[in-house]
Scaffold this motif. Structure first.
Motif, PDB file in Angstrom:
ATOM      1  N   SER A   9       0.815  -1.216   0.000  1.00 27.55           N
ATOM      2  CA  SER A   9       0.000   0.000   0.000  1.00 27.55           C
ATOM      3  C   SER A   9       0.847   1.264   0.000  1.00 27.55           C
ATOM      4  O   SER A   9       0.307   2.368  -0.163  1.00 27.55           O
ATOM      5  N   ALA A  10       2.160   1.129   0.184  1.00 28.53           N
ATOM      6  CA  ALA A  10       3.036   2.303   0.207  1.00 28.53           C
ATOM      7  C   ALA A  10       4.421   1.910  -0.290  1.00 28.53           C
ATOM      8  O   ALA A  10       4.935   0.851   0.076  1.00 28.53           O
ATOM      9  N   PHE A  11       5.014   2.779  -1.117  1.00 27.57           N
ATOM     10  CA  PHE A  11       6.311   2.471  -1.723  1.00 27.57           C
ATOM     11  C   PHE A  11       7.054   3.777  -1.959  1.00 27.57           C
ATOM     12  O   PHE A  11       6.459   4.779  -2.362  1.00 27.57           O
ATOM     13  N   GLY A  12       8.375   3.777  -1.720  1.00 21.91           N
ATOM     14  CA  GLY A  12       9.181   4.965  -1.963  1.00 21.91           C
ATOM     15  C   GLY A  12      10.632   4.609  -2.219  1.00 21.91           C
ATOM     16  O   GLY A  12      11.078   3.503  -1.898  1.00 21.91           O
ATOM     17  N   PHE A  13      11.395   5.548  -2.802  1.00 27.03           N
ATOM     18  CA  PHE A  13      12.817   5.329  -3.066  1.00 27.03           C
ATOM     19  C   PHE A  13      13.470   6.663  -3.424  1.00 27.03           C
ATOM     20  O   PHE A  13      12.790   7.680  -3.609  1.00 27.03           O
ATOM     21  N   THR A  14      14.800   6.650  -3.545  1.00 24.46           N
ATOM     22  CA  THR A  14      15.538   7.852  -3.928  1.00 24.46           C
ATOM     23  C   THR A  14      16.458   7.560  -5.107  1.00 24.46           C
ATOM     24  O   THR A  14      16.854   6.419  -5.343  1.00 24.46           O
ATOM     25  N   LEU A  15      16.791   8.606  -5.848  1.00 22.75           N
ATOM     26  CA  LEU A  15      17.802   8.581  -6.903  1.00 22.75           C
ATOM     27  C   LEU A  15      18.747   9.734  -6.627  1.00 22.75           C
ATOM     28  O   LEU A  15      18.298  10.860  -6.380  1.00 22.75           O
ATOM     29  N   SER A  16      20.061   9.493  -6.670  1.00 25.75           N
ATOM     30  CA  SER A  16      20.987  10.563  -6.311  1.00 25.75           C
ATOM     31  C   SER A  16      22.303  10.446  -7.067  1.00 25.75           C
ATOM     32  O   SER A  16      22.646   9.400  -7.620  1.00 25.75           O
ATOM     33  N   ALA A  17      23.044  11.555  -7.073  1.00 25.08           N
ATOM     34  CA  ALA A  17      24.347  11.643  -7.729  1.00 25.08           C
ATOM     35  C   ALA A  17      25.053  12.895  -7.226  1.00 25.08           C
ATOM     36  O   ALA A  17      24.430  13.763  -6.606  1.00 25.08           O
ATOM     37  N   PRO A  18      26.369  13.025  -7.490  1.00 23.69           N
ATOM     38  CA  PRO A  18      27.096  14.222  -7.052  1.00 23.69           C
ATOM     39  C   PRO A  18      26.612  15.482  -7.758  1.00 23.69           C
ATOM     40  O   PRO A  18      25.916  15.423  -8.775  1.00 23.69           O
ATOM     41  N   ASP A  19      27.015  16.631  -7.225  1.00 22.47           N
ATOM     42  CA  ASP A  19      26.666  17.915  -7.834  1.00 22.47           C
ATOM     43  C   ASP A  19      27.081  17.936  -9.301  1.00 22.47           C
ATOM     44  O   ASP A  19      28.204  17.570  -9.650  1.00 22.47           O
ATOM     45  N   GLY A  20      26.169  18.361 -10.157  1.00 25.74           N
ATOM     46  CA  GLY A  20      26.470  18.501 -11.571  1.00 25.74           C
ATOM     47  C   GLY A  20      26.262  17.254 -12.397  1.00 25.74           C
ATOM     48  O   GLY A  20      26.277  17.320 -13.630  1.00 25.74           O
ATOM     49  N   ALA A  21      26.061  16.109 -11.767  1.00 25.12           N
ATOM     50  CA  ALA A  21      25.925  14.857 -12.513  1.00 25.12           C
ATOM     51  C   ALA A  21      24.624  14.782 -13.302  1.00 25.12           C
ATOM     52  O   ALA A  21      24.507  13.999 -14.241  1.00 25.12           O
TER      53      ALA A  21
END
Length: 268
Positions: free
Chosen positions: A158-170
């Motif tokens: 019933s609930a789902f989440g995640f993140t996407l990330s990278a260094p500055d400028g990527a």
């Protein structure tokens, strides 16, 4: 390993996600530690929340919501996260599109904290260094892993989440990220986007809470603009809620039934 997870209140469509045999090169991670907070100290910060997303704090407040920080055992390609807890669906993560298929390509573990929002590791989301505009895609399927095959026709959350990330400028070549939360019939429950060039951004958050345990899969499409060099980011902090056991559903529906009877009697 989990056995098949099925509840009568979960919509299932047997032809939507057939049982899939996991490639020999992929990894199966059993019962990873679960945490309760997105973006803990030690990794990249969440700087952007997708339009239409359920807030991270809302998902974190759910008592049965668990977030995975560690992906150190992952290999390139498709990977499985399996739970012995019968109330928690297993998770299959696969990649497609213009992704890197090298041994350190899409799906492999990424231990550089510049690409993770937790202090441990992330999942490598890498392209094949294509210079033309292209799409990178990943699908996160909820289902049941029996030790040899993954069945995506059962399970859900019933609930789902995640993140996407990278260094500055990527993210300077980033055109847009589109995430869809789908039910077992492949109907869209929520569409969330981040668009435009985000050269200074370091962390994106996506999340959705439904009124029922009907989130069956999540698709992520990353549109990359024309340019030189490879594109790399990390997927991290994947979290989702468990499913109430059948007995819990019975208690809930029983209580609703009693309440309805009392309401009718009072009106008559």
């Amino acid at each position: 390993m989990r056995t098949n997870l099925h509840h009568p209140f979960l919509p299932t469509v047997s032809f939507f996600c057939a049982s899939l045999v996991l490639p020999a090169s992929a990894a199966v991670v059993d019962d990873p530690d679960l945490y309760s907070v997105f973006d803990p100290s030690g990794g990249r910060s969440i700087t952007n929340t997708a339009s239409g997303a359920t807030s991270a704090s809302t998902l974190e407040a759910l008592g049965d919501f668990g977030i995975i920080y560690e992906y150190g055992s992952f290999n390139q390609g498709t990977n499985i996260i399996a739970f012995s807890d019968e109330t928690r669906s297993d998770l299959q993560i696969s990649f497609s599109g213009a992704v890197s298929t090298s041994s350190s390509g899409a799906g492999a573990s990424l231990s550089n904290n510049s690409y993770s929002t937790s202090p441990t590791s992330a999942i490598r989301f890498a392209d094949n260094a294509e210079t033309a505009a292209h799409i990178l895609s990943t699908t996160l399927d909820l289902g049941s892993w029996d030790g040899s095959t993954f069945d995506g026709s059962v399970g859900g959350t019933s609930a789902f989440g995640f993140t996407l990330s990278a260094p500055d400028g990527a993210f300077s070549r980033l055109n847009s990220i589109t995430v869809q939360f789908l039910d077992a019939s492949s109907q869209t429950l929520s569409t969330q986007t981040i668009s435009g060039v985000n050269s200074g951004s370091v962390g994106f958050y996506f999340g959705y809470q439904s009124n029922a345990a009907d989130i069956s899969s999540v698709t992520v499409d990353v549109s990359i603009n024309e340019g030189s060099g490879s594109f790399l980011m990390g997927m991290d902090d994947i979290g989702f809620s468990s499913i109430p056991e059948t007995s819990t559903y019975s208690l809930i529906t029983g209580a609703l039934g009693i309440g309805l009877v009392l309401f009718i009697r009072r009106r008559s």
